[in-house]
Design a protein around this motif. Sequence first.
Motif, PDB file in Angstrom:
ATOM      1  N   SER A   1      -3.109  12.254   1.417  1.00  0.00           N
ATOM      2  CA  SER A   1      -3.494  11.605   2.679  1.00  0.00           C
ATOM      3  C   SER A   1      -4.597  10.579   2.486  1.00  0.00           C
ATOM      4  O   SER A   1      -4.577   9.499   3.073  1.00  0.00           O
ATOM      5  CB  SER A   1      -3.962  12.659   3.683  1.00  0.00           C
ATOM      6  N   GLU A   2      -5.563  10.912   1.621  1.00  0.00           N
ATOM      7  CA  GLU A   2      -6.727  10.009   1.484  1.00  0.00           C
ATOM      8  C   GLU A   2      -6.386   8.745   0.693  1.00  0.00           C
ATOM      9  O   GLU A   2      -7.170   7.810   0.639  1.00  0.00           O
ATOM     10  CB  GLU A   2      -7.918  10.757   0.871  1.00  0.00           C
ATOM     11  N   LYS A   3      -5.168   8.699   0.112  1.00  0.00           N
ATOM     12  CA  LYS A   3      -4.786   7.524  -0.681  1.00  0.00           C
ATOM     13  C   LYS A   3      -3.869   6.580   0.096  1.00  0.00           C
ATOM     14  O   LYS A   3      -3.277   5.684  -0.491  1.00  0.00           O
ATOM     15  CB  LYS A   3      -4.053   7.969  -1.956  1.00  0.00           C
TER      16      LYS A   3
ATOM     17  N   ARG B   1       0.847  -1.193   0.000  1.00  0.00           N
ATOM     18  CA  ARG B   1       0.000   0.000   0.000  1.00  0.00           C
ATOM     19  C   ARG B   1       0.884   1.245   0.000  1.00  0.00           C
ATOM     20  O   ARG B   1       2.069   1.169   0.332  1.00  0.00           O
ATOM     21  CB  ARG B   1      -0.876   0.019   1.251  1.00  0.00           C
ATOM     22  N   VAL B   2       0.276   2.380  -0.311  1.00  0.00           N
ATOM     23  CA  VAL B   2       1.009   3.641  -0.365  1.00  0.00           C
ATOM     24  C   VAL B   2       1.779   3.882   0.933  1.00  0.00           C
ATOM     25  O   VAL B   2       2.988   4.150   0.922  1.00  0.00           O
ATOM     26  CB  VAL B   2       0.020   4.802  -0.642  1.00  0.00           C
TER      27      VAL B   2
ATOM     28  N   LEU C   1       4.178  13.327   5.587  1.00  0.00           N
ATOM     29  CA  LEU C   1       4.731  13.433   4.229  1.00  0.00           C
ATOM     30  C   LEU C   1       3.634  13.271   3.182  1.00  0.00           C
ATOM     31  O   LEU C   1       3.601  13.983   2.172  1.00  0.00           O
ATOM     32  CB  LEU C   1       5.821  12.379   4.007  1.00  0.00           C
ATOM     33  N   LEU C   2       2.723  12.321   3.441  1.00  0.00           N
ATOM     34  CA  LEU C   2       1.616  12.119   2.506  1.00  0.00           C
ATOM     35  C   LEU C   2       0.757  13.371   2.432  1.00  0.00           C
ATOM     36  O   LEU C   2       0.257  13.747   1.366  1.00  0.00           O
ATOM     37  CB  LEU C   2       0.761  10.936   2.957  1.00  0.00           C
ATOM     38  N   ASP C   3       0.599  14.011   3.584  1.00  0.00           N
ATOM     39  CA  ASP C   3      -0.162  15.248   3.635  1.00  0.00           C
ATOM     40  C   ASP C   3       0.543  16.321   2.794  1.00  0.00           C
ATOM     41  O   ASP C   3      -0.086  17.060   2.032  1.00  0.00           O
ATOM     42  CB  ASP C   3      -0.287  15.691   5.093  1.00  0.00           C
ATOM     43  N   LYS C   4       1.846  16.346   2.915  1.00  0.00           N
ATOM     44  CA  LYS C   4       2.663  17.324   2.188  1.00  0.00           C
ATOM     45  C   LYS C   4       2.511  17.160   0.677  1.00  0.00           C
ATOM     46  O   LYS C   4       2.492  18.151  -0.060  1.00  0.00           O
ATOM     47  CB  LYS C   4       4.123  17.096   2.577  1.00  0.00           C
TER      48      LYS C   4
END
Lengths: 269, 216
Positions: free
Chosen positions: A152-154, A102-103, A145-148
């Motif tokens: 985030s939703e992925k 997953r991501v 980092l995903l937020d950056k």
Amino acid sequence: MSLLKVENIQKSFGKTQVLKDISFSLEKGEVLAIIGSSGSGKTTLLRCLNFLEAPQGGKITVNGNALLDCGSKTKASDAEIRKNRLHFGLVFQSFNLFPQYRVIENITLAPRMLAKEQIKTSGEFMGAKSYKEALELIETNALSLLDKVGLSEKKDSYPCNLSGGQQQRVAIARALALNPDVLCFDEPTSALDPELTGEVLNVIKGLKSSDSTMIVVTHEIEFARDVADKIIFMADGVIAEEGTPEQVIGNPQNPRTQAFLSRFNQYAK
Amino acid sequence: MNEFINVTGQLLKGFGDNCFIFAITLLLALPLGLIVSMGSMSRFKPLKWLTKAFVWIIRGTPLMLQLFVVFYIPPLVSNGSFNFQRMHAALIAFVINYAAYFSEIYRGGIESIPKGQYEAGQVLGMKKSQIFFKVVLMQVVKRITAPIGNEIITLVKDTSLASVIAIPEILMNAKDFSMEGLIWPLFYSAVFFLAFCGILTLLFSFIEKKLDYYKG
């Protein structure tokens, strides 16, 4: 003192000399864009910096530590090369995400393994004292980092369910997770449809404001002009011209740079 | 009716031998094949060529002949002082034969993984072993499920070859009936193979479905 100092790098594949004598330096927080035609050695240079290729000559110094010195007699061990690599991050043209994870796992996989190893040997990983503590840290870090990169939703998606632009943004987050001193991009948008390049370039531009030191090999001349502090134009394995974007793109002196840029401008309007 | 029960019992008893050879061969040949594939991909040239020669010989000769070799050659060269039990000889031949075939499937799977996957692991500071086990292996497993399934189904039927060194497996028992004038058990034996292969087919499509959660 420069964060990164590259001196006289030489690299040949068989009889073909791909990098003839490359030297440059980079300060902390600076963004360097490398432009040039295909086959000029841009990608090979990045691969040398990330120890994916071993140059035949030259020296690479980060923060005053010589990571590579072809002049010295001792050959670096696998473990040393592995440690040296952590000073650099690399974002590939073809993303190279791990399809079975997953991501979020793509981002945390390497830090988790590194944490386990470092806590065993030195009792600490990025300030965490136990593996459990490190895992929490890695997870929080990955989420931010995903937020950056705006994904985030992925976090629980698999790479095959993402667009190319999204995959590349995950790849950027993955490279950032190990906190490299210098983040390198190897034509990060060349494999993308034109309408997807913007989102990736914007993420890279966003990193500049957070003070990341970056080297970007790119064909996006306007992006290079916009984001880079320094531009290197490479041709036939040498640096043909270097300077600020205004100098290299705005007012190129070398005829080869002029010819290269005029081919771009032909279709730019 | 009595005859049917008697035949079924005899065939089942024989099929036990087939299942035993099948299970032990899989258990040993699957890991051994991985080791052989490592040899055939080795950068150490002598090992690589030696392994390739081994695979060539094993794939280039009939399994039936290999069974004869393992069973008859040791007593011949030792003047009768050493020989394998029949079942041991069969297992040795089957394991070696199938390891060679599996090794080529593994090699194809491993070499089909793009270089970028290794490089992505490298730049993230992973060790070679970590890259192989955490990044590459799962992708290889997914890619080789279908060819391995194919090979395993072939193995089910190949186990009958053990009869050439007089292991009383199912076809040998069926043939014994035909010698006594009872021909139908020979054809009836197909039911056992069909049932077994049917179960394996279902199992493999289940595994493939399980691995279908990602593409690539």
